[in-house]
Design an enzyme around this catalytic site. Structure first.
Site, mmCIF file in Angstrom:
data_model
loop_
_atom_site.group_PDB
_atom_site.id
_atom_site.type_symbol
_atom_site.label_atom_id
_atom_site.label_comp_id
_atom_site.label_asym_id
_atom_site.label_seq_id
_atom_site.Cartn_x
_atom_site.Cartn_y
_atom_site.Cartn_z
ATOM 1 N N THR A 517 0.862 -1.185 0.000
ATOM 2 C CA THR A 517 0.000 0.000 0.000
ATOM 3 C C THR A 517 0.897 1.233 0.000
ATOM 4 O O THR A 517 0.805 2.084 0.883
ATOM 5 C CB THR A 517 -0.975 -0.068 1.185
ATOM 6 O OG1 THR A 517 -1.663 -1.321 1.106
ATOM 7 C CG2 THR A 517 -2.034 1.033 1.117
ATOM 8 N N HIS A 518 1.799 1.285 -0.981
ATOM 9 C CA HIS A 518 2.747 2.381 -1.069
ATOM 10 C C HIS A 518 2.686 3.112 -2.399
ATOM 11 O O HIS A 518 3.731 3.389 -2.995
ATOM 12 C CB HIS A 518 4.183 1.875 -0.836
ATOM 13 C CG HIS A 518 4.358 1.108 0.441
ATOM 14 N ND1 HIS A 518 5.424 0.285 0.680
ATOM 15 C CD2 HIS A 518 3.595 1.044 1.559
ATOM 16 C CE1 HIS A 518 5.308 -0.270 1.882
ATOM 17 N NE2 HIS A 518 4.202 0.174 2.425
#
Lengths: 590, 313
Positions: A517-518
């Site tokens: 989730t970057h």
């Protein structure tokens, strides 16, 4: 406008996540009033996280994530083809609800390295400008590691970070990361304990002359009373961490750090169930506040002197683009067409997975921080003179929070099957005796890799979804080939009884496998309005009473999780706002 | 899965709402600085449907609410080949996986997992890359060679996929093997599943349909053969290895098979450092209370969409 108008406040934010809470914890004690508009619900450690380690609900049904029934993101590999929506969760998991993604995060806590902040300058000086591909829009951040160090330090000490310092004031210390930038002091707490697999990985790395250390963490390794008086428990190593809230406050979150400080002032309010639809601006192009829709579908307007886009990377970019007006026809911050540019991500897959028959690895105990990491192949820590790429990645032992229902197919039979009698026997023998080496790699920006508004798909209000154009480029594919070979060397040293799979080539990006989730970039910071959306305080060049926080500011992504850097940047913005902005509101901060 | 001690007033209220499993545990207190001062039930329109809640009562192994009797027989035969077993060494059939899948489908007329289900839906074409604006109201065209990169794009709900997939499977088995799937010999069943696997492998990598399996691929009009097989696998994994509170994994057969101790509240650092564990598995409903000293020490699972509107403390 039929919207209900609220009394004005000093600051209004899009989203009630961690960066909003940090700003509120710094500004509200100084007398500022602040409202955060959060689309999700309330969640507190007690009673909401006193849950039952319910894998299916949290990992399987994404109970803490943005509700895909209402909106999502569309993706295409490059701008010359159509985009389709991510209809079910895949590549990334942005959170919603009080505390945002700061509740379900993994706790891996990093500082970016000094060279990360001067990427273009560093590569040019060491290898020559020709080493940067023509379409790679690499840039310096405009802020240096040394300038950010005090803010990293504050953030780490405020949340009780755990780790072994590798470099204090230039002195390299045993047990830590020898490649990190110099710190002004060590961590407030020791690292977490490491599972047997992490120790095997560390031993193999040491044998190969590499420098393993324990993952620095935002999870408390022991009981802790923080500088604000929050009393928190140490980690219970329960194995239900990423995608879960922590029921004992061991994992740092806004709820157990900055939110209580802010709310105790009485000058901070998080208005829940409220979806921001646009930033309003006046005829001069200055922001006047936020329009939002509440849980009952009623429209509201919250006027404020300052607007902060403090949501997740993707929503921050989207809200700027959605806020079109006569003064800013292409959206706030987008007068020069720079919003959406330099979208980057993280190279995450597992290059190799091995079976260690007869050895139990405890892969279900602990979390993503009960592991060992090496930085020998990250950033520019190794000489790229004779290599055909720039950049690098961490390599690390697989995190230890394995849940069976979503992981059993990671162990396949020799003929690649995850079903049948032979597979059942394989599971019986080796479910806790197989593990991977993982990467956390740099992602570089390219001209054909950007965010804009989708022409075909909308959210529940009819507003366009954000459209992502992204794929791996040759530099990253060559980098992967090199790193995967290094990972296989380490795996071989660990003497596995069988290799389950290898991934020698990176291939193409896909939106359906969870990676990290970057997502980063889209509203990048800098010193040149021609190549950035904001200055180094996150202040929008063309609308100086709008600020952006979070990873949308990153010009490109380094080989590390973003939370530490997000925290440090937000502390720096908060201080600049508190020190200088309100004395001369609307002016650009130097 | 339920514990009578946990049947407090609040729990009964929750059960009346069709939700809930109890929680709790000893010790490790969060101080009241991080306690929720005020919790109200949301009026959010999605609160009922999302996120899904665990069932209060596990279904009976042999009761079906969604599948017909004929369909249930096929599901039973399918999962019994995915994870074979017998009474001594349970597999998916013995662990109530068919009933788990049926219950999931009955509970969620749409999707159990949050899903963006708005048109236009994608239509793969084999004429090469499609420029961004090629669409009509209902469909959007995409290069078939790239289709695998975009993940789930079907315009079918799981209920539809299961029902239509079973029908396609049965029609194929009758035509090709002269009998329905559940009456084929296990070795024949496995050989057919191997062909599904080959189609799935090709689809996952964007490779063309292998010629040897083109007839099987053609037998499925929607869902695709590979999509159907993938769904069967995933639902079987869930039914076998998710918490028994959801109605599958009967007797914790899946967890005993792989040596997973289930929902434990904590491990000590010594346990983390020492390879292996001899803890018997436990379901989330068997966990000790979380906050025994707090007024609501047997706090429930967080309710969907609980909303706290006045946030000043």
């Amino acid at each position: 406008m039929s919207a209900r108008t609220h009394p004005p406040v000093d600051v209004v934010t899009v989203g009630g996540g961690w960066t909003a809470a940090i700003l509120a914890s710094k500004l509200c004690p100084q007398g500022r009033t602040m409202v955060s508009l959060e689309q999700g619900a309330s969640r507190w450690t007690y009673p909401e996280y006193a849950h039952d380690h319910d894998s299916l609900r949290y990992s399987g049904r994404y109970a803490m994530m943005v509700n895909l029934r209402q909106e999502t993101w569309t993706w295409r590999p490059h701008p010359r083809v159509t985009a389709l929506p991510m209809r079910q969760y895949g590549s990334f998991n942005p959170g919603q609800g009080l505390g945002g993604s700061g509740v379900h995060w993994s706790g891996q806590l990093w500082r970016f390295m000094p060279t990360d902040f001067v990427r273009r300058t560093h590569v040019t000086e060491r290898y020559g400008a020709k080493r940067i591909p023509a379409d790679m829009t690499l840039q310096d951040w405009g802020v240096t590691y040394d300038e950010l160090e005090p803010y990293y330090d504050q953030f780490e000490w405020d949340i009780g970070a755990g780790g072994a310092a590798g470099n204090v004031g230039g002195r390299i210390l045993p047990g830590g990361n020898p490649f990190e930038g110099p710190r002004s002091r060590g961590y407030p707490n020791p690292p977490l304990v490491v599972t047997p697999y992490g120790q095997m990985f560390a031993d193999a790395c040491t044998d190969l002359g590499l420098h393993p250390f324990t993952q620095p963490t935002g999870i408390l390794s022991r009981g802790w009373i923080d500088p604000h008086g929050n009393a928190r428990s140490g980690c219970l190593y329960c194995g239900f961490c990423t995608r879960f809230g922590c029921e004992v406050d061991a994992k740092s979150s806004p709820q157990n750090t900055h939110l209580p400080v802010a709310l105790d002032t009485g000058r901070y309010e998080v208005r829940l169930g409220c979806k921001v639809t646009r930033i309003e601006v006046d005829d001069r192009g200055r922001a006047t506040g936020l329009t939002y829709v509440d849980a009952e579908g009623r429209e509201h307007f919250q006027p404020a002197r300052v607007v902060v886009a403090s949501a997740f990377t993707l929503e921050n970019t989207r809200i700027l683009l959605l806020s079109r007006s006569r003064a800013h026809p292409n959206g706030v911050g987008n007068d020069r067409g720079r919003v959406g540019r330099n979208y980057t991500y993280q190279i995450y897959p597992a290059p190799v997975t091995g079976v260690f028959q007869g050895r139990k690895l405890n892969m279900f105990m602990g979390n993503t921080c009960t592991i060992k990491v090496i930085y020998d192949y990250n950033g520019d820590n190794f000489d790229h003179s004779d290599l055909d790429f720039i950049g690098g990645s961490q390599l690390y032992s697989e995190p230890c929070e394995r849940e069976p229902f979503n992981s059993v197919d990671g162990l396949t039979t020799r003929d690649g099957k995850a079903w049948g009698a032979a597979w059942k026997e394989e599971l019986r023998r080796n479910w806790d005796s197989h593990a991977s080496i993982l990467t956390e790699g740099e992602s570089n920006p390219y001209e054909d890799q950007f965010l804009d508004l989708d022409p075909n798909y909308t959210d529940r209000f009819g507003n366009p979804l954000l459209r992502i154009a992204f794929d791996w480029h040759p530099n990253e594919q060559r980098m992967w080939r090199y790193l995967a070979a290094r990972a296989r060397e380490i795996m071989a040293r660990m003497n596995p009884s069988r290799i389950v799979r290898t991934m020698p080539e990176l291939g193409r990006y896909n939106i359906h496998d969870y990676q990290s989730t970057h997502p980063t970039g889209g509203c990048v910071m800098g010193t040149d309005p021609g190549t950035s959306v904001t200055n180094t305080h996150g202040q929008v060049w063309d609308t100086p009473n709008v600020f952006v926080t979070g990873a949308a500011l990153f010009p490109q992504n380094a080989g590390a999780n973003p939370t530490g850097t997000i925290g440090a940047l937000t502390y720096r913005t908060a201080q600049a706002m508190d020190d200088r902005y309100f004395d001369d509101p609307g002016e650009l901060l130097s | 899965m339920t514990d009578d001690r946990a049947l407090t007033r609040r729990r009964l209220l929750q059960l009346a709402g069709g939700t809930a499993v109890a929680v709790g545990l000893a010790g490790c207190g969060s101080g009241d600085r991080t306690a929720s001062p005020e919790v109200r039930v949301s009026t959010d329109v999605d609160a009922v449907a999302w996120p899904p809640l665990p069932p209060g009562t596990p279904p009976q192994c042999n009761v079906h609410r969604f599948f017909t009797t004929a369909e249930a027989a096929v599901v039973d035969a399918l999962v019994a080949r995915i994870i074979p077993g017998d009474a001594r060494d349970p597999g998916a059939r013995e662990a109530c996986v068919p009933a788990y899948i049926d219950d999931k489908l009955a509970r969620f007329p749409s999707f159990a997992t949050p899903t963006y289900f708005q048109p236009p839906f994608a239509k793969p074409v084999t004429t090469g890359p499609v420029p961004p604006d090629q669409r009509d109201a209902e469909t959007i065209l995409v290069d078939a060679a790239d289709a695998h990169l975009y993940g789930f794009q079907a315009d079918l709900t799981p209920q539809e996929s299961w029902r239509k997939g079973i029908a396609a499977l049965q029609a194929y088995c009758r035509r090709r093997h002269g009998r329905p799937f559940e009456h084929m010999a296990p070795a024949r069943q496995d050989a057919l599943l191997d062909r599904f696997q080959a189609l799935k492998d090709a689809s996952d990598h964007g490779a063309p349909v292998p010629t040897a399996h083109a007839d099987l691929d053609a037998a499925f009009a929607g869902p695709s053969a590979s999509g159907f097989f993938g769904m069967v696998l995933e639902d079987t994994y869930e039914g076998m290895f998710a918490d028994p509170a959801y109605g599958g994994n009967k007797g914790m057969a899946g967890w005993l098979l792989i040596g997973y101790p289930g929902a434990q509240r904590a491990y000590t650092p010594d346990e983390v450092l020492t390879p292996g564990t001899d803890r018997p598995p436990q379901s989330l409903g068997q966990m000790p209370h979380m906050h025994p000293g707090m007024p609501e020490g047997d706090a429930m699972l967080p309710m969907a969409g609980t909303l706290r509107t006045g946030t000043r403390r």
